[in-house]
Design an enzyme around this catalytic site. Structure first.
Site, PDB file in Angstrom:
ATOM      1  NE  ARG A 251      50.783 -37.716 -36.923  1.00  0.00           N
ATOM      2  CZ  ARG A 251      51.669 -37.272 -37.817  1.00  0.00           C
ATOM      3  NH1 ARG A 251      51.902 -37.961 -38.909  1.00  0.00           N
ATOM      4  NH2 ARG A 251      52.320 -36.152 -37.611  1.00  0.00           N
TER       5      ARG A 251
ATOM      6  CD  GLU B 135      59.623 -30.602 -33.583  1.00  0.00           C
ATOM      7  OE1 GLU B 135      58.580 -31.244 -33.729  1.00  0.00           O
ATOM      8  OE2 GLU B 135      60.543 -30.935 -32.806  1.00  0.00           O
TER       9      GLU B 135
HETATM   10  P1  AMP Z   1      53.719 -27.817 -34.404  1.00  0.00           P
HETATM   11  O1  AMP Z   1      53.053 -26.882 -35.368  1.00  0.00           O
HETATM   12  O2  AMP Z   1      55.177 -27.608 -34.304  1.00  0.00           O
HETATM   13  O3  AMP Z   1      53.027 -27.812 -33.059  1.00  0.00           O
HETATM   14  O4  AMP Z   1      53.591 -29.267 -35.026  1.00  0.00           O
HETATM   15  C1  AMP Z   1      52.442 -29.996 -34.873  1.00  0.00           C
HETATM   16  C2  AMP Z   1      52.109 -30.789 -36.109  1.00  0.00           C
HETATM   17  O5  AMP Z   1      53.246 -31.422 -36.696  1.00  0.00           O
HETATM   18  C3  AMP Z   1      51.156 -31.876 -35.763  1.00  0.00           C
HETATM   19  O6  AMP Z   1      50.244 -32.012 -36.846  1.00  0.00           O
HETATM   20  C4  AMP Z   1      52.022 -33.109 -35.621  1.00  0.00           C
HETATM   21  O7  AMP Z   1      51.396 -34.211 -36.189  1.00  0.00           O
HETATM   22  C5  AMP Z   1      53.301 -32.787 -36.344  1.00  0.00           C
HETATM   23  N1  AMP Z   1      54.509 -32.922 -35.515  1.00  0.00           N
HETATM   24  C6  AMP Z   1      55.400 -31.951 -35.224  1.00  0.00           C
HETATM   25  N2  AMP Z   1      56.398 -32.399 -34.485  1.00  0.00           N
HETATM   26  C7  AMP Z   1      56.121 -33.691 -34.242  1.00  0.00           C
HETATM   27  C8  AMP Z   1      56.777 -34.719 -33.496  1.00  0.00           C
HETATM   28  N3  AMP Z   1      57.933 -34.493 -32.847  1.00  0.00           N
HETATM   29  N4  AMP Z   1      56.203 -35.928 -33.460  1.00  0.00           N
HETATM   30  C9  AMP Z   1      55.036 -36.171 -34.105  1.00  0.00           C
HETATM   31  N5  AMP Z   1      54.385 -35.249 -34.822  1.00  0.00           N
HETATM   32  C10 AMP Z   1      54.908 -34.028 -34.899  1.00  0.00           C
END
Ligand code: AMP
Length: 173
Positions: A59, A96
């Site tokens: 995205r 996450e």
């Molecule tokens: P993080 O590394 O935990 O900050 O996760 C960010 C990445 O995972 C981004 O590329 C987001 O597209 C995706 N992502 C993680 N958690 C979510 C969420 N709750 N909603 C949408 N996308 C998420």
């Protein structure tokens, strides 16, 4: 300014139970909403001399290429493993939901170029921290990080290790 925040839809229990997923597809499908959101993301960096926007798969590609056009900058993809055809650098990181690896072409950017790192959602911050490490290994000037959505409850800002690199979110939930 066209109101666009409501076009980001929260989907509960996706991609697994307990995750509240920020779905940006309704925003992407709305011409005025998309333009307003990209404008909000571009505003903090106008006049900053950004040479390239680096966007994280997948995205971050959509948001990042629109932002690159808006800022008259180039676009560089940071991809999941095995997708880039030429020589790459990689960084592993925790998500996450799971673990993953990011790659960038070693010759994607020139040392000293001014780069903005972009993704759609800032959750735990692990993805953007890994992306920032990749860019720093290429000796570029990482001017800032831009996300469309920051999920404040996950406290990524507390974990962001670069006090000198600004982190800007167009909307916080
Ligand atoms: P993080 O590394 O935990 O900050 O996760 C960010 C990445 O995972 C981004 O590329 C987001 O597209 C995706 N992502 C993680 N958690 C979510 C969420 N709750 N909603 C949408 N996308 C998420």
């Amino acid at each position: 300014m066209h109101d666009w925040h409501h076009l980001i839809r929260e989907v509960t229990d996706f991609p697994r139970p307990g995750i509240r997923f920020s779905d940006i597809t309704p925003l992407l499908a709305d011409a005025r909403g998309l333009a307003a959101a990209i404008d909000a993301m571009a505003a903090p960096w106008r006049g900053s001399g950004i040479d390239a926007v680096a966007g994280i798969e997948s995205r971050g590609f959509i948001i990042g290429s629109a932002l690159a056009l808006s800022l008259s900058a180039g676009f560089v993809p940071i991809r999941k493993p095995g997708k880039l055809p030429a020589r790459t650098l990689h960084e592993d990181y925790a998500l996450e939901y799971g673990r993953d690896r990011l790659e960038i072409h070693v010759d994607a950017l020139q040392a000293g170029q001014r780069v903005l790192l972009v993704d759609d959602v800032l959750a735990t911050g692990g993805t953007l921290i890994a992306g920032a490490r990749l860019l720093q290994r290429l000796d570029v000037e990482l001017v800032g990080v831009g996300v469309l959505v920051e999920l404040e409850a996950l406290d990524a800002r507390e974990r962001w290790p670069h006090a000198d690199i600004a982190l800007h979110a167009a909307v916080r939930f």
